[in-house]
Design an enzyme around this catalytic site. Structure first.
Site, short mmCIF file in Angstrom:
data_model
loop_
_atom_site.label_atom_id
_atom_site.label_comp_id
_atom_site.label_asym_id
_atom_site.label_seq_id
_atom_site.Cartn_x
_atom_site.Cartn_y
_atom_site.Cartn_z
N SER A 47 -81.11 -31.56 -1.65
CA SER A 47 -82.48 -31.92 -2.01
C SER A 47 -82.53 -33.37 -2.45
CB SER A 47 -83.00 -31.04 -3.15
OG SER A 47 -84.29 -31.50 -3.53
N VAL A 95 -77.37 -37.06 -7.04
CA VAL A 95 -76.33 -37.31 -6.03
C VAL A 95 -76.96 -37.48 -4.65
CG1 VAL A 95 -74.25 -36.41 -4.93
CG2 VAL A 95 -74.56 -36.12 -7.39
N CYS A 96 -77.93 -36.65 -4.32
CA CYS A 96 -78.59 -36.76 -3.01
C CYS A 96 -79.33 -38.09 -2.88
CB CYS A 96 -79.56 -35.60 -2.81
SG CYS A 96 -78.77 -33.98 -2.80
N ALA A 97 -80.01 -38.50 -3.94
CA ALA A 97 -80.72 -39.78 -3.92
C ALA A 97 -79.72 -40.92 -3.75
CB ALA A 97 -81.53 -39.95 -5.19
N THR A 118 -78.38 -41.06 -0.16
CA THR A 118 -79.37 -41.59 0.76
C THR A 118 -79.52 -43.10 0.60
OG1 THR A 118 -80.49 -39.46 0.77
CG2 THR A 118 -81.76 -41.35 1.54
#
Length: 166
Positions: free
Chosen positions: A54, A59-61, A64
């Site tokens: 998500s 971590v995902c941000a 990306t």
């Protein structure tokens, strides 16, 4: 199958475990303007596919943002970030964070990517953090299924594999 945990608890991944040398499965996902996109749309380019659970997590941000920063440094590459987030949420994130050098794709509609790449977490209907590098002939040249979904992938190895792919 890859042994993957989410918050240190084992999860079940649906679909095949892909390996280096496999032909990359074609898939359908949605762009932020709700258009269907497939692997075939990036034919002839090296693809670095960054898979995140998500976009609304730290971590995902960070993952990306890191690949967005690196996108201009590699010739003939298309970086794709795929999650189960709705296209609208992905669009808001990209606008807020200045993400302009990669393509955000949503697998929320039917989890086609997740099922074909073996990253759909059955218990959560999220995608497991992973990286796939696909060469210009759609052969997989690098795979990382991150063992603990809340951990970062190996950015350096993925980027080196993308630079080496033709």
């Amino acid at each position: 199958m890859a042994n993957v945990t989410f918050d240190h608890k084992p999860v079940t991944l649906e679909g095949p475990e892909l390996k280096v040398g496999d032909k990359a499965p074609d898939f359908t996902a949605l762009s932020n303007d709700l258009q269907e996109v497939s692997l075939h749309d990036f034919k002839g380019k090296v693809k670095l596919i960054s898979v995140v659970p998500s976009i609304d997590t730290g971590v995902c941000a960070a993952q990306t943002k890191r690949f967005n920063e690196e996108a201009d440094k590699i010739d003939n590459i298309q970086i794709l970030t795929i999650s189960m987030d709705l296209p609208f949420a992905q669009g808001r994130f990209c606008a807020a964070e200045g993400i302009k050098h990669l393509e955000m794709l949503s697998d929320h509609r039917d989890a086609d990517f997740g099922k074909k790449y073996g990253v759909l977490i059955k218990e959560l209907r999220l995608l497991a953090r992973s990286i796939f590098v696909v060469d210009s002939n759609d052969n997989i040249t690098y795979v990382q299924y991150v063992n603990e979904v809340t951990d970062h992938p190996d950015y350096d190895k993925a980027l080196e594999a993308a630079k080496q792919a033709k």
